[in-house]
Write an enzyme that holds these catalytic residues in place. Structure first.
Site, short mmCIF file in Angstrom:
data_model
loop_
_atom_site.label_atom_id
_atom_site.label_comp_id
_atom_site.label_asym_id
_atom_site.label_seq_id
_atom_site.Cartn_x
_atom_site.Cartn_y
_atom_site.Cartn_z
N ASP A 113 0.83 -1.21 0.00
CA ASP A 113 0.00 0.00 0.00
C ASP A 113 0.86 1.25 0.00
O ASP A 113 0.63 2.19 -0.78
CB ASP A 113 -0.90 0.03 1.25
N LEU A 114 1.82 1.30 0.91
CA LEU A 114 2.63 2.50 1.06
C LEU A 114 3.45 2.78 -0.19
O LEU A 114 3.52 3.93 -0.66
CB LEU A 114 3.55 2.36 2.27
#
Length: 396
Positions: free
Chosen positions: A170-171
């Site tokens: 995600d990051l």
């Protein structure tokens, strides 16, 4: 209150944030932290289905959505979509992380919006890509960690695959999307045209596998779990001193010789079991056992000092409390303070990149759902009567 930029760097840009969960909000946070006017579009309170990250009062939500403004719009109503398009017509960037078909169903895909705003930079973040056999699948961080190869090289040998302790897919997808947006905005200065860009959790994970990809694509080597030890540089990994664990990194023959000298084992330099990298690879387990036996004679602080003074990289393994007690972290002033009208004083980690002339700060805490709806609608030219009618009709 109008836009309060967190930096002068991107304050001229307006970003419409249509994202949920983490990858998309991370992308938009990056832009907000550098001064962009990020308008977070959420469903009205009575329709909320997008509260994640522990809810709006949670620390995770507060961290991810700082420096943004929030507007609610009912995108199931035609007037909600029309209002969103009016907002986008004056924007520079749109970021969305719906499933790939949703934007077309709502009529807010790049091609449609670019008719009214040809300078629009439109970023899509998905689980697996905009097209292809898996495009319609729901994507989550741990799924991407597994499919992208990360879990196959993480953890102790024989213990089975292991996820990383942060939502790294995600990051990374969010940060890559932010980088893509900045590249597109730079290109727009030349061409005068916006463009569509997209990334995915899967692509971000494959890219982040870095040297492991070249080990396979060039050398044909399929990496396996190496636990806390570096797969190719030996000895590099987690070692145990008298009072606990620490990291030591030994890269190259010169540093290997320094390491042996500091540890009181100069004979290892010429020992046929350890004298070069291939030998140390074959005899890794025996070498690590010898290293730990010698390290057990002193505490970590002693070894960290000795190794670093001798030019061998070494450091403590901190928990989160110890991270923020670390003198170097305090010196870097990574923790920023902001006051939320809802929660009072907060401390949050700021950007890890320092621009000396146009620094980033945290100018405002995360907004409540729809906190700036009427403010933003008035900026778009709606009148007070319009707002009252739209509210009554459930448009926001």
């Amino acid at each position: 209150m109008p836009h309060v930029p967190a930096s002068q760097a991107l304050q001229r840009f307006r970003v419409i944030d249509l994202t949920q969960v983490r990858a998309g909000p991370t992308c938009c946070r990056q832009l907000a932290d550098w001064g962009a006017d990020v308008v977070q579009v959420q469903m009205p309170e009575h329709m909320r289905g997008d509260d994640t990250l522990g809810g709006q009062d949670g620390s995770d939500y507060q961290y991810t959505h700082r420096n943004k403004r929030s507007i609610t719009l009912n995108l199931k109503e035609p007037e909600g979509i029309a209002t969103l398009k009016r907002l986008i017509a004056r924007a520079d960037v749109v970021v969305e992380n719906f499933r790939p078909d949703v934007k077309f169903r709502l009529g807010i895909d790049h091609e449609t919006l670019a008719r009214d705003n040809p300078r629009l930079v439109y970023a899509s973040i998905s689980g697996f890509g905009q097209t292809g056999p898996l495009a319609a699948r729901p994507g989550f961080d741990q799924i991407a960690q597994g499919m992208g190869g990360l879990m196959s090289v993480t953890g102790l040998p024989g213990d089975g695959p292991m996820r990383v302790g942060i939502p790294i897919a995600d990051l990374c997808a969010g940060i890559f999307a932010a980088q893509g947006i900045l590249v597109a905005l730079l290109e727009r200065e030349v061409s005068g045209q916006g463009q569509f860009l997209h990334t995915s959790l899967l692509e971000s994970m494959v890219y982040m596998m870095d040297f492991q990809t070249s080990r396979y694509l060039i050398d044909g080597e399929v990496a396996v779990q190496a636990g806390n030890y570096h797969p190719t540089s030996i000895p590099t990994g987690v070692y145990k001193a008298r009072d606990g664990y620490m990291n030591i990194a030994v890269f190259g023959s010169k540093i290997w010789e320094r390491f042996c000298s500091i540890l009181g084992a100069p004979e290892w330099i010429t020992d046929e079991r350890y004298h070069d990298k291939p030998a140390r690879s074959v005899n890794r387990d025996a070498l690590n056992a010898e290293i730990n036996r010698r390290l057990a004679a002193q505490d970590r602080a002693y070894w960290v000092r000795q190794f670093n003074e001798g030019g061998v990289a070494c450091g403590l393994i901190n928990d989160m409390r110890e991270v923020f007690e670390e003198p170097q972290v305090q010196h870097l002033r990574m923790v920023k303070e902001v006051v939320s009208q809802w929660q009072g004083a907060q401390r949050l980690v700021g950007q890890p990149v320092q621009l000396e002339r146009t620094p980033s700060t945290i100018a405002r805490a995360a907004p409540r759902r729809g906190e700036h709806t009427e403010e933003i609608l008035l900026e778009l030219g709606f009148a007070g009567d319009d707002l009252a009618r739209m509210k009554a009709d459930g448009v926001y």
